[in-house]
Design an enzyme around this catalytic site. Structure first.
Site, PDB file in Angstrom:
ATOM      1  N   LYS A  59      -3.393   3.733  -2.750  1.00 35.75           N
ATOM      2  CA  LYS A  59      -4.753   4.266  -2.860  1.00 35.75           C
ATOM      3  C   LYS A  59      -4.813   5.586  -2.117  1.00 35.75           C
ATOM      4  CE  LYS A  59      -7.082  -0.220  -3.103  1.00 35.75           C
ATOM      5  NZ  LYS A  59      -8.097  -1.106  -2.486  1.00 35.75           N
TER       6      LYS A  59
ATOM      7  N   ASP B  41       0.837  -1.199   0.000  1.00 34.58           N
ATOM      8  CA  ASP B  41       0.000   0.000   0.000  1.00 34.58           C
ATOM      9  C   ASP B  41       0.873   1.251   0.000  1.00 34.58           C
ATOM     10  OD1 ASP B  41      -2.299  -1.492   0.052  1.00 34.58           O
ATOM     11  OD2 ASP B  41      -2.627  -1.298   2.202  1.00 34.58           O
TER      12      ASP B  41
ATOM     13  N   MET C 289      -9.909   7.183   8.319  1.00 32.89           N
ATOM     14  CA  MET C 289     -10.167   7.832   7.023  1.00 32.89           C
ATOM     15  C   MET C 289     -11.218   8.942   7.144  1.00 32.89           C
ATOM     16  SD  MET C 289     -10.221   4.319   4.733  1.00 32.89           S
ATOM     17  CE  MET C 289     -11.306   3.473   5.917  1.00 32.89           C
TER      18      MET C 289
END
Length: 266
Positions: A69, A47, A181
């Site tokens: 991402k 990631d 997030m």
């Protein structure tokens, strides 16, 4: 999209996909098993939020593939990541799939494991210290504390349909809410929690880049969360912790504080 073994040419040996948790950032928080797998791996699919210091622990000859991402911007969609893992394993390669935090806490590790197993690929999960646990520990913030919190809930702050979710009861008396997030939607999150019955004066901590050299602990009340994130220009990765346990943070560790009523934190 379902992935079957017949979709790829299969060699005699099928490799194993290791779903490895990289923890919140500090390489010394890796498990011994994670560090060993990184040092041996021939292929690492990682990631974007995995700290460079952890990537530096990989074998010098390892092939590195980033599947980073970011909000509304993915270098590789999830179904393509699944297909990549399956294809390489069916070609006989062992794959280390390196994820920030723990693979099974908002890491889509469950989806990747499901895709691999459906294609006949063995999967091993190597847990990591979750961002919530690691970042809270660095800040001196106990997620549970007798008399303050006996329950913890993890939620994602950028899920579709945020306003449709019912968060009533997830924070407040004797409860701690940890939001992953949530930087981009911090103001909306505060508005939603207040609408769901949480007092605007509820203490909130923002743990930015926890356990890393440039980490910050920011403290506010719920009503000022959006302003705190905006004025301090908080960047991901960051967690939002809502609850009375925020008052346990050591004052010397706080990098920014909003709201006068929180001056009594001790």
């Amino acid at each position: 999209m379902a992935i079957s073994a017949s979709s790829f040419p299969v060699r005699t040996r099928v490799g194993t996909v290791h779903l490895v948790g990289a923890g919140p950032g500090d390489p010394e928080l890796l498990t011994l098993r994670a560090a060993r797998l990184l040092g041996q791996a021939g292929l690492v699919v990682h990631d974007g939020l995995v700290a460079p210091e952890i990537l530096a622990l990989t074998h010098p000859d390892a092939e590195m593939i980033s599947v980073a991402k970011a909000r509304s911007r993915h270098s590789m969609p999830q179904d393509q990541i699944n297909a990549l893992l399956v294809r390489e394993a069916l070609a006989g390669r062992d794959v280390v799939r390196l994820k920030g935090g723990d693979p099974f806490i908002f890491g889509r590790g469950g989806e990747e494991a499901e895709a691999c197993r459906a294609a006949g690929v063995p999967v091993e999960v190597v847990p990591g210290i979750s961002a919530a646990v690691g970042c809270a520990a660095e800040a001196g913030l106990p997620l549970t504390h007798r008399g303050l919190s006996s329950a913890v809930t993890f939620v994602a702050g950028q899920c579709k349909g945020l306003t449709d979710q019912n968060w009533a009861g997830l924070a407040g008396h004797d409860r701690t809410l940890v939001i992953y997030m949530g930087v981009a939607t911090a103001a909306d999150i505060a508005e939603k929690l207040i609408a769901d019955g949480i007092t605007p004066a509820m203490p909130v901590a923002v743990l930015e880049k926890g356990t890393r050299a440039d980490s910050r602990t920011l403290v506010s009340c719920l009503a000022d969360l959006g302003r705190l994130v905006a004025e301090e220009r908080v960047q991901s990765p960051a967690l939002i912790v809502v609850g009375d346990v925020v008052r346990q943070i050591e004052p010397d560790g706080i990098k920014a504080r909003f709201a006068p009523e929180l001056e009594t934190i001790a």
